[in-house]
Write a protein that holds these residues in place. Structure first.
Motif, PDB file in Angstrom:
ATOM      1  N   ALA A 111       0.818  -1.214   0.000  1.00  0.00           N
ATOM      2  CA  ALA A 111       0.000   0.000   0.000  1.00  0.00           C
ATOM      3  C   ALA A 111       0.856   1.270   0.000  1.00  0.00           C
ATOM      4  O   ALA A 111       0.648   2.153  -0.845  1.00  0.00           O
ATOM      5  CB  ALA A 111      -0.974  -0.010   1.173  1.00  0.00           C
ATOM      6  N   PRO A 112       1.826   1.417   0.919  1.00  0.00           N
ATOM      7  CA  PRO A 112       2.620   2.647   0.888  1.00  0.00           C
ATOM      8  C   PRO A 112       3.431   2.819  -0.395  1.00  0.00           C
ATOM      9  O   PRO A 112       3.566   3.941  -0.907  1.00  0.00           O
ATOM     10  CB  PRO A 112       3.540   2.523   2.115  1.00  0.00           C
ATOM     11  N   LEU A 113       3.944   1.736  -0.957  1.00  0.00           N
ATOM     12  CA  LEU A 113       4.696   1.849  -2.210  1.00  0.00           C
ATOM     13  C   LEU A 113       3.777   2.238  -3.364  1.00  0.00           C
ATOM     14  O   LEU A 113       4.149   3.043  -4.222  1.00  0.00           O
ATOM     15  CB  LEU A 113       5.407   0.526  -2.514  1.00  0.00           C
ATOM     16  N   ALA A 114       2.577   1.669  -3.393  1.00  0.00           N
ATOM     17  CA  ALA A 114       1.632   2.028  -4.453  1.00  0.00           C
ATOM     18  C   ALA A 114       1.241   3.494  -4.357  1.00  0.00           C
ATOM     19  O   ALA A 114       1.119   4.183  -5.369  1.00  0.00           O
ATOM     20  CB  ALA A 114       0.393   1.133  -4.367  1.00  0.00           C
ATOM     21  N   ARG A 115       1.050   4.006  -3.133  1.00  0.00           N
ATOM     22  CA  ARG A 115       0.733   5.427  -2.942  1.00  0.00           C
ATOM     23  C   ARG A 115       1.832   6.316  -3.498  1.00  0.00           C
ATOM     24  O   ARG A 115       1.586   7.401  -4.006  1.00  0.00           O
ATOM     25  CB  ARG A 115       0.563   5.722  -1.447  1.00  0.00           C
ATOM     26  N   GLU A 116       3.076   5.845  -3.386  1.00  0.00           N
ATOM     27  CA  GLU A 116       4.221   6.629  -3.854  1.00  0.00           C
ATOM     28  C   GLU A 116       4.452   6.491  -5.355  1.00  0.00           C
ATOM     29  O   GLU A 116       5.380   7.101  -5.896  1.00  0.00           O
ATOM     30  CB  GLU A 116       5.477   6.201  -3.093  1.00  0.00           C
ATOM     31  N   GLY A 117       3.644   5.679  -6.019  1.00  0.00           N
ATOM     32  CA  GLY A 117       3.735   5.599  -7.470  1.00  0.00           C
ATOM     33  C   GLY A 117       4.569   4.470  -8.029  1.00  0.00           C
ATOM     34  O   GLY A 117       4.898   4.472  -9.223  1.00  0.00           O
TER      35      GLY A 117
END
Length: 355
Positions: free
Chosen positions: A262-268
């Motif tokens: 989730a955090p990596l996906a938020r960062e693109g």
């Protein structure tokens, strides 16, 4: 020749199951191909985008055949071999069979990679085959511009225990056995941004054999199985929905995620395959209007050596989840249900934004 400074992922334009052709492209390429023909013993061919071909030998024996190969998604050659082998063998388990033999498929840029690196790729694949209890009985190799490795795998099963992606029934519960986010992690690897500990988590997931599929196929309450690979959770769920003629409702909040997905996906950190997957679903998927783009990217994220999506009788679902977890799949969860309706996938809630 020295490859000490060469990263395997730098030699490939894509990696893992993210290399797969988009579903729409594959469909167009196969559209005018002749059908397998009137072979009564061909129980499963290419007509339903299932995980492997199945040939009935007699009333008690079926042969299951598959092949899978791709370019590296990690730089460690042994890990590359392990992931590719685990992914290829998964198709046999997804059909409810047991693997018996593998053949190696190898393409190597011989002017760029040292022989020791290639040996480590092969050793990694062989180690997973040994874990599955099968030999690498041969194979084929070529000199290619990009590194490629995988297996052709032969398995056996009982004709009555073959589990297809067309077998879901109205009211069935849906279970997913592994966490989502492998493509997100591979995108972070390419940019040198994977957080500490995440690599080990990814390797543990992608080298975990889906052998539980063979055990579940013996249970009459398990009606359909497919593995989640390059088309993402939504893509392979859509294949099951279309093959079964049902709507698959997926509760986004129940979908298991790798810890940093989730955090990596938020960062693109999203692969190009994720966008191609979404563009290929052709109106077959309905998402909540409030769903953020990064959550959609997780649902379309190409999984390399992902988990199994299982359709089972609803009254057995909780027991099956516990059984699957006890077999070594701690992230296994019930994520939705198959219901009467147009063949499509409906995501009924946002994902749980956990880190």
């Amino acid at each position: 020749m020295s490859d000490q400074a060469i990263r395997l992922t730098e030699l490939a334009h894509g990696g893992g199951c993210g290399c797969k052709l988009a579903p729409s492209v594959l469909q167009s390429l196969l559209a005018d191909q002749p059908l397998a023909g009137p072979f009564a013993n061909l129980l499963v061919g290419a007509e339903t985008a299932d995980d492997a071909a199945v040939w009935k030998v007699d009333d008690n024996l079926a042969v299951i055949a598959t092949t899978d190969f791709f370019m590296p998604m990690v730089d460690d050659p042994r890990d590359f071999g392990r992931i590719a082998a685990t992914n290829a063998i998964s198709d046999i388990y997804a059909m409810g069979g047991k693997p018996v033999m593998a053949l190696a498929i190898l393409g190597i840029p011989v002017s760029k990679l040292a022989p020791e690196t290639v040996r480590q790729i092969l050793q990694g694949g062989a180690s997973v085959c040994a874990e599955a209890g099968i030999p690498v009985a041969g194979g084929h190799s070529i000199d290619s511009p990009e590194p490629i490795y995988g297996l052709a795998v032969i398995g056996l099963g009982h004709p009555d225990r073959i589990r297809r992606n067309t077998g879901a029934r109205p009211g069935d519960a849906l279970i997913l056995t592994k966490g989502i986010g492998v493509g997100i992690y591979s995108a972070a690897i390419k940019r040198g941004a994977l957080p500490p500990g995440a690599y080990e988590e990814m390797i543990a997931s992608t080298t975990l054999l889906n052998r539980v599929g063979a055990e579940l196929a013996a249970d009459p309450a398990v009606h359909g199985i497919t593995d989640i690979t390059g088309f993402g959770l939504l893509g392979h769920a859509l294949e099951m929905a279309r093959g079964s003629g049902l709507t698959l409702n997926i509760e986004g909040a129940a979908v298991p995620l790798l810890t940093q997905a989730a955090p990596l996906a938020r960062e693109g950190f999203v692969t190009g395959a994720s966008h191609r997957n979404w563009d290929s679903y052709a109106g077959g998927v309905e998402l909540p209007g409030s769903l953020p783009d990064w959550q959609r990217a997780l649902l379309t994220d190409p999984q390399t050596s992902g988990g199994l999506l299982i359709a089972c009788a609803p009254e057995t679902a909780e027991g099956l989840v516990e059984r699957i977890r006890a077999a070594g799949y701690p992230l296994a969860r019930r994520i939705g249900a198959a219901v009467p309706g147009a063949p499509r996938v409906v995501v009924t809630s946002e994902l749980a934004a956990r880190s």
